[in-house]
Scaffold this motif. Sequence first.
Motif, PDB file in Angstrom:
ATOM      1  N   HIS A   1       0.813  -1.220   0.000  1.00  0.00           N
ATOM      2  CA  HIS A   1       0.000   0.000   0.000  1.00  0.00           C
ATOM      3  C   HIS A   1       0.840   1.261   0.000  1.00  0.00           C
ATOM      4  N   SER A   2       2.020   1.176  -0.579  1.00  0.00           N
ATOM      5  CA  SER A   2       2.830   2.388  -0.729  1.00  0.00           C
ATOM      6  C   SER A   2       2.136   3.324  -1.711  1.00  0.00           C
ATOM      7  N   LEU A   3       2.482   4.593  -1.664  1.00  0.00           N
ATOM      8  CA  LEU A   3       1.883   5.540  -2.613  1.00  0.00           C
ATOM      9  C   LEU A   3       2.207   5.144  -4.049  1.00  0.00           C
ATOM     10  N   ASP A   4       3.420   4.662  -4.298  1.00  0.00           N
ATOM     11  CA  ASP A   4       3.782   4.230  -5.649  1.00  0.00           C
ATOM     12  C   ASP A   4       2.954   3.028  -6.095  1.00  0.00           C
ATOM     13  N   ALA A   5       2.771   2.061  -5.206  1.00  0.00           N
ATOM     14  CA  ALA A   5       1.971   0.887  -5.549  1.00  0.00           C
ATOM     15  C   ALA A   5       0.524   1.277  -5.831  1.00  0.00           C
ATOM     16  N   LEU A   6      -0.017   2.173  -5.037  1.00  0.00           N
ATOM     17  CA  LEU A   6      -1.390   2.628  -5.264  1.00  0.00           C
ATOM     18  C   LEU A   6      -1.497   3.434  -6.550  1.00  0.00           C
ATOM     19  N   ALA A   7      -0.523   4.305  -6.811  1.00  0.00           N
ATOM     20  CA  ALA A   7      -0.550   5.118  -8.037  1.00  0.00           C
ATOM     21  C   ALA A   7      -0.524   4.238  -9.280  1.00  0.00           C
ATOM     22  N   ALA A   8       0.185   3.125  -9.214  1.00  0.00           N
ATOM     23  CA  ALA A   8       0.264   2.216 -10.361  1.00  0.00           C
ATOM     24  C   ALA A   8      -1.089   1.573 -10.670  1.00  0.00           C
ATOM     25  N   GLN A   9      -2.014   1.626  -9.733  1.00  0.00           N
ATOM     26  CA  GLN A   9      -3.331   1.017  -9.934  1.00  0.00           C
ATOM     27  C   GLN A   9      -4.368   1.993 -10.496  1.00  0.00           C
ATOM     28  N   LEU A  10      -4.021   3.258 -10.579  1.00  0.00           N
ATOM     29  CA  LEU A  10      -4.954   4.250 -11.116  1.00  0.00           C
ATOM     30  C   LEU A  10      -5.070   4.104 -12.627  1.00  0.00           C
ATOM     31  N   GLY A  11      -6.280   4.236 -13.128  1.00  0.00           N
ATOM     32  CA  GLY A  11      -6.488   4.299 -14.569  1.00  0.00           C
ATOM     33  C   GLY A  11      -6.238   3.015 -15.339  1.00  0.00           C
ATOM     34  N   ARG A  12      -6.262   1.884 -14.698  1.00  0.00           N
ATOM     35  CA  ARG A  12      -6.075   0.619 -15.408  1.00  0.00           C
ATOM     36  C   ARG A  12      -7.287   0.324 -16.275  1.00  0.00           C
TER      37      ARG A  12
END
Length: 168
Positions: A48-59
Amino acid sequence: MTQKDLIIRDALAADLPAVRSLLVETWHDAYDGIYGWRRVAEITNAWHSLDALAAQLGRDSGVFLVALLGEEIVGTASARREPDRAAMLTRLYVSPARQGEGIGRTLLQVALACFPEAPVARLEVESQNELAIAFYERMGFFLQRQARFDGREDTPNTLIMAKRLVMI
């Protein structure tokens, strides 16, 4: 809370710090007694790092939703389409202070509605998370099998649960 007060929408980049805080809080609430605080912190820092969460946006193959009461993010859900057309619920968390108010049920319904062609929904739930298992059973899910999350040995024991969405 009334249902008209609840807003469910796609997550935005600006939401990610609040989503991360919600996930850290809910994970510690649900799993400290199972894994201990240190292991839960390790998992939440990785998953649940910010980078991991950001990678899930807009899939294109999935959804990443937040539930808001006013300006406060009180829940989040994510799901993706699987190769067999199933909808895979990958995340559903509600603030511990807001559980039992229908937020999780509504998030689940909205997330699964994003996959109208899916014949079935699946999810993985920690085998010792009795509250979550009971919730999913109330939502019509049933046990398919036991597994390890993503098949990895360093992850929690999980139950694979499923729910038929459309009649074949």
